[in-house]
Design an enzyme around this catalytic site. Structure first.
Site, PDB file in Angstrom:
ATOM      1  N   GLY A  10       0.977  -1.416  -0.458  1.00 11.17           N
ATOM      2  CA  GLY A  10      -0.030   0.024   0.002  1.00 11.17           C
ATOM      3  C   GLY A  10       0.633   1.432  -0.345  1.00 11.17           C
ATOM      4  O   GLY A  10       0.479   2.323   0.364  1.00 11.17           O
ATOM      5  N   GLY A  13      -0.358   4.845  -0.526  1.00 11.05           N
ATOM      6  CA  GLY A  13      -1.578   5.275   0.702  1.00 11.05           C
ATOM      7  C   GLY A  13      -0.592   6.324   1.174  1.00 11.05           C
ATOM      8  O   GLY A  13       0.183   7.048   1.102  1.00 11.05           O
ATOM      9  N   ASP A  35       2.454  -1.560  -4.551  1.00 13.78           N
ATOM     10  CA  ASP A  35       1.190  -1.436  -4.529  1.00 13.78           C
ATOM     11  C   ASP A  35       0.183  -1.314  -5.811  1.00 13.78           C
ATOM     12  O   ASP A  35       1.426  -2.251  -6.669  1.00 13.78           O
ATOM     13  CB  ASP A  35       0.721   0.629  -4.424  1.00 13.78           C
ATOM     14  N   ILE A  55      -1.994  -7.348  -4.514  1.00 21.21           N
ATOM     15  CA  ILE A  55      -2.363  -8.357  -2.641  1.00 21.21           C
ATOM     16  C   ILE A  55      -2.917  -9.727  -2.977  1.00 21.21           C
ATOM     17  O   ILE A  55      -2.583 -10.380  -1.699  1.00 21.21           O
ATOM     18  CB  ILE A  55      -2.287  -7.527  -1.620  1.00 21.21           C
ATOM     19  N   TYR A 154     -14.402  -3.191   7.270  1.00 24.02           N
ATOM     20  CA  TYR A 154     -13.689  -3.120   7.004  1.00 24.02           C
ATOM     21  C   TYR A 154     -13.507  -2.615   8.846  1.00 24.02           C
ATOM     22  O   TYR A 154     -12.680  -3.446   8.673  1.00 24.02           O
ATOM     23  CB  TYR A 154     -13.733  -1.155   7.204  1.00 24.02           C
ATOM     24  N   LYS A 158     -10.934  -5.764   9.545  1.00 26.54           N
ATOM     25  CA  LYS A 158      -9.634  -4.874  11.103  1.00 26.54           C
ATOM     26  C   LYS A 158      -9.239  -5.792  11.563  1.00 26.54           C
ATOM     27  O   LYS A 158      -8.453  -6.725  12.296  1.00 26.54           O
ATOM     28  CB  LYS A 158      -9.587  -4.164  11.639  1.00 26.54           C
TER      29      LYS A 158
HETATM   30  N1  SER Z   1      -9.741   6.062   8.748  1.00 29.73           N
HETATM   31  C1  SER Z   1     -10.548   5.002   8.848  1.00 29.73           C
HETATM   32  C2  SER Z   1     -11.291   5.828   7.641  1.00 29.73           C
HETATM   33  O1  SER Z   1     -12.305   6.481   8.032  1.00 29.73           O
HETATM   34  C3  SER Z   1     -10.690   4.921  10.089  1.00 29.73           C
HETATM   35  O2  SER Z   1      -9.503   4.047  10.423  1.00 29.73           O
HETATM   36  O3  SER Z   1     -11.720   4.389   7.169  1.00 29.73           O
END
Ligand code: SER
Length: 348
Positions: A10, A13, A35, A55, A154, A158
């Protein structure tokens, strides 16, 4: 003999930009950057090799691990929270399957080399989940072991990767007797919202903070997508990079856990707007609430407890709210736009 290198996925990023630059400035050019898209030209001189790679392309990753010995891996590649809600299955593949492939390769390398590869993983406040804004308010500062009921794809991804990392760090191939002498050295940081002077994020839900500031500095109007009273923890990018590098270099025996909160300040959206307007008086900030994104930030904590990081590896941010804006964000953003430098809008 394979070359010892640091692997950063990444790379293009937000964190990648600043982390690569910092490691290079510290005198280590042995960075292999990875990337999905071509490397930003400003990062080219900092890396010994750039590899354009998905990835999820396991075969390609296997080849890369045949060429190098990675002492540390910073696995930053991820689809952020708002973007993940638009394509949850793709997010799950990139965020979880991508991490699992890399963990597996790191574990195999560790067994072959008898060297405990460090695997540094940026997790997020998205792993926490509150059912209502009232529950969030009542919780106050959240510890690492509390409120782990994420509502976003997300956050779920995580949390899953934290658990995968813990597995690879302690229990990999439980049935293979005699093969468990060396495990990867997995360490994770749960980041709050991040604000950088040089990049603007895309696809996140804490993005209203950096977007507001960067719009104001460019004289553009901004419609903030969360309520003025919305509160999230934040930190600036130099502190995020500092935390990754400090955790990476901490002696293993000083770490009492694998996953650490870090934070610095936690203003409301209204406070962020006030500071922004003070710095850029012509700023034109309005509120246009996006109900779904509001639900996401309402589920995230208003503050997190980072006392374990402070105790175990001496974590302390260099920038509180005042310093972040007065010493870092406002001068650097002001200079960039006045010199005609365009801010890099990063893709995950
Ligand atoms: N900054 C991230 C998001 O907004 C959260 O860790 O997805």
């Amino acid at each position: 003999m394979k070359q010892d290198c640091i692997l950063i996925t990444g790379a293009n990023g937000e964190i990648g930009h600043s982390l690569i630059t910092k490691i290079y400035e510290q005198g280590n050019g042995n960075i292999v950057a990875l990337d999905l898209s071509p490397l930003d030209s400003c990062l080219a001189e900092c890396c010994c090799e750039f590899i354009q790679c998905n990835i999820l392309d396991e075969a390609h990753l296997v080849e890369i691990f045949q060429d190098y010995h990675f002492t540390s891996i910073f696995h930053l590649a991820s689809i952020l929270s708002t973007r993940a809600e638009m394509n949850p299955l793709q997010a799950q593949k990139v965020n979880v399957q991508g991490t699992a492939i890399l963990l597996e390769l790191a574990a195999q390398q560790t067994l072959q080399m008898q060297y405990e590869t460090k695997f540094i993983y940026p997790s997020s406040i998205a792993v926490y989940g509150f059912p209502t804004p009232e529950a969030k308010q009542q919780a106050g500062k959240v510890r690492e072991d509390q409120a782990l009921s994420p509502v976003t794809m997300y956050g779920i991804n995580k949390l899953a990767c934290e658990n995968l990392g813990a597995y690879y760090g302690a229990h990999y191939r439980l049935l293979n007797e005699g093969k468990q002498a060396h495990h990867i050295d997995f360490r994770a940081i749960r980041f709050p919202g991040l604000i950088s002077a040089i990049t603007v994020p895309t696809g996140g839900t804490s993005d209203y903070g950096p977007e507001m500031l960067h719009h104001a500095a460019q004289g553009l109007p901004y419609n903030c997508f969360v309520r003025p009273d919305t509160r999230l923890p934040f930190m600036v990018m130099p502190d995020a990079v500092k935390s990754l590098l400090t955790l990476e270099s901490a002696p293993r025996e000083s770490l009492s856990q694998l996953i650490y909160n870090v934070t610095s300040f936690n203003p409301s959206a209204e406070q962020l707007a006030e500071i922004t307007i003070n710095a850029f008086p012509s700023a034109n900030i309005h509120y246009s609430i996006h109900p779904a994104r509001q639900i996401i930030v309402d589920s995230w904590p208003g503050d997190i407890d980072d006392s374990a990081a402070r105790r175990d590896w001496g974590w302390t941010p260099d920038f509180d709210l005042e310093q972040a804006f007065q010493q870092y964000l406002i001068p650097q953003i002001h200079n960039r736009y006045h010199q005609g430098v365009t801010t890099v809008k990063v893709q995950e």
